[in-house]
Design an enzyme around this catalytic site. Sequence first.
Site, PDB file in Angstrom:
ATOM      1  N   TYR A   1       3.976   4.661  51.699  1.00 31.53           N
ATOM      2  CA  TYR A   1       4.889   3.628  52.205  1.00 31.53           C
ATOM      3  C   TYR A   1       4.167   2.831  53.308  1.00 31.53           C
ATOM      4  O   TYR A   1       3.554   3.429  54.207  1.00 31.53           O
ATOM      5  CB  TYR A   1       6.136   4.322  52.757  1.00 31.53           C
ATOM      6  CG  TYR A   1       7.128   3.388  53.387  1.00 31.53           C
ATOM      7  CD1 TYR A   1       7.864   2.518  52.606  1.00 31.53           C
ATOM      8  CD2 TYR A   1       7.328   3.381  54.752  1.00 31.53           C
ATOM      9  CE1 TYR A   1       8.774   1.656  53.184  1.00 31.53           C
ATOM     10  CE2 TYR A   1       8.230   2.525  55.341  1.00 31.53           C
ATOM     11  CZ  TYR A   1       8.955   1.655  54.552  1.00 31.53           C
ATOM     12  OH  TYR A   1       9.848   0.810  55.129  1.00 31.53           O
TER      13      TYR A   1
ATOM     14  N   ASP B   1       6.446  13.216  51.460  1.00 31.89           N
ATOM     15  CA  ASP B   1       7.566  12.276  51.556  1.00 31.89           C
ATOM     16  C   ASP B   1       8.274  12.293  50.200  1.00 31.89           C
ATOM     17  O   ASP B   1       7.726  11.840  49.192  1.00 31.89           O
ATOM     18  CB  ASP B   1       7.028  10.878  51.905  1.00 31.89           C
ATOM     19  CG  ASP B   1       8.145   9.856  52.145  1.00 31.89           C
ATOM     20  OD1 ASP B   1       9.225   9.999  51.530  1.00 31.89           O
ATOM     21  OD2 ASP B   1       7.930   8.911  52.935  1.00 31.89           O
TER      22      ASP B   1
ATOM     23  N   LYS C   1      17.713   5.845  51.716  1.00 31.65           N
ATOM     24  CA  LYS C   1      17.576   5.534  50.290  1.00 31.65           C
ATOM     25  C   LYS C   1      18.545   6.408  49.476  1.00 31.65           C
ATOM     26  O   LYS C   1      19.738   6.259  49.615  1.00 31.65           O
ATOM     27  CB  LYS C   1      16.117   5.704  49.881  1.00 31.65           C
ATOM     28  CG  LYS C   1      15.109   5.087  50.891  1.00 31.65           C
ATOM     29  CD  LYS C   1      15.170   3.584  51.024  1.00 31.65           C
ATOM     30  CE  LYS C   1      14.407   3.017  52.204  1.00 31.65           C
ATOM     31  NZ  LYS C   1      13.007   3.403  52.324  1.00 31.65           N
TER      32      LYS C   1
HETATM   33  C1  PLP Z   1      11.982   3.395  53.378  1.00 27.89           C
HETATM   34  C2  PLP Z   1      10.943   4.443  53.356  1.00 27.89           C
HETATM   35  C3  PLP Z   1      10.469   5.031  54.543  1.00 27.89           C
HETATM   36  C4  PLP Z   1      10.947   4.584  55.920  1.00 27.89           C
HETATM   37  O1  PLP Z   1      12.255   4.939  56.136  1.00 27.89           O
HETATM   38  P1  PLP Z   1      13.293   4.113  57.063  1.00 27.89           P
HETATM   39  O2  PLP Z   1      14.563   4.846  56.870  1.00 27.89           O
HETATM   40  O3  PLP Z   1      13.303   2.704  56.553  1.00 27.89           O
HETATM   41  O4  PLP Z   1      12.772   4.186  58.463  1.00 27.89           O
HETATM   42  C5  PLP Z   1       9.551   6.058  54.439  1.00 27.89           C
HETATM   43  N1  PLP Z   1       9.085   6.468  53.241  1.00 27.89           N
HETATM   44  C6  PLP Z   1       9.495   5.905  52.072  1.00 27.89           C
HETATM   45  C7  PLP Z   1       8.949   6.409  50.791  1.00 27.89           C
HETATM   46  C8  PLP Z   1      10.432   4.878  52.100  1.00 27.89           C
HETATM   47  O5  PLP Z   1      10.823   4.315  50.945  1.00 27.89           O
END
Ligand code: PLP
Length: 382
Positions: A100, A172, A197
């Site tokens: 990301y 992640d 998400k």
């Molecule tokens: C959106 C996202 C992030 C960051 O998260 P936020 O809630 O926007 O701070 C980190 N990793 C991935 C894979 C993401 O899609």
Amino acid sequence: MSLGFATKAIHVGQEPDALTGSVTVPLYQTSTFAQEAIGKHKGYEYARTQNPTRTAWERNIAALEEGTDAAAFSSGMAAIDTVARLFNAGDHIVLAEDMYGGTFRLFDTVLSRHGLQFDTVDMCDFDAVRRSIRSNTKLLFTETPTNPLMNISDITTLAEIAHAAGVLLAVDNTFASPYFQRPLTLGADIVVHSATKYLGGHSDLVHGVVVVRSSELAERLYFIQNTVGAVPGPFECWLLLRSVKTLALRMEQHQRNALAIAELCSTHPAVELVYYPGLPTHPQHQLAAQQMSGFSGMVSIDLGSRHRADRFIAALRLITLAESLGGVESLVCHPATMTHASIPEPIRLQRGITDGLVRLSIGIEDTTDLLEDVLHALDSCR
Ligand SMILES: *Cc1c(COP(=O)(O)O)cnc(C)c1O
């Protein structure tokens, strides 16, 4: 009793309230808690340190990821920053080269100023991963599937490589959600999520979590959580407790719709390439099928040119142009100018993030409506 995923999502941390019988966890919109006498309290003192609504959510997500403990944060980035703060100036961290963009930016522009060293590596090239580990390396940090090209990293093998060198592995897990993938059960030490998400799932909150399977690591996380203070408000935790109850249902429908869209795209002449790990033509389909129990709801397609991408997006009627992903509504984005605009063009193109690439976050609408929208847009961009 070992419970199934949907049962845990609905019940763990979500027992009826002891005081009133409330079937849902109350929203404790409070910053401080009355103490009976000096040093005598009910486990809650001040809401940066602990809040009952947050505790319920942390217990719930820890169970869903099959970890021992979880810590909740005000955003996914705050969660990732906290993982990095487990380490010291002079320590070295190895990141996946296609993480990301915000994660790369955090290490590149902020943490490096505080003495954390890092390198990026192709996590699919195990020799390169081994070579990237130095005497001061403390963490391998990968993301799978990746954004926007859906590359899969082999969590079991990366955990073996990391542990052989005395290094921790963090994953992640935002794109898969714990419904489809549980990295801690495959050997990872730390899982992070942007709960903004799929976990939140309704595009109405920003939130992050870290889950671990060691109480020692958890204590260090809670210390940083309380000391730095990037904590979520209780309302976000309450919304997440509500959202997570339908995670299993939502993920099934995200996947069903995404597979239908990926199949449509792979037969349509306007599409040059489809990136979806659930298609047998995806180069890592086997690995994805081994370590995930499903393929989630993200599909990227390459339409060959910026002009075609513009026409495709303009012709969509149901699917909205917006950043973010994982919500009930379908979204489309153009990585080259939106989420990945900060990557220098030659590197971006070399990685396959072309001007014709379009990323779809497939929601849980009726499959036929989504198919009709995408088919019409593909027909009109030729
Ligand atoms: C959106 C996202 C992030 C960051 O998260 P936020 O809630 O926007 O701070 C980190 N990793 C991935 C894979 C993401 O899609």
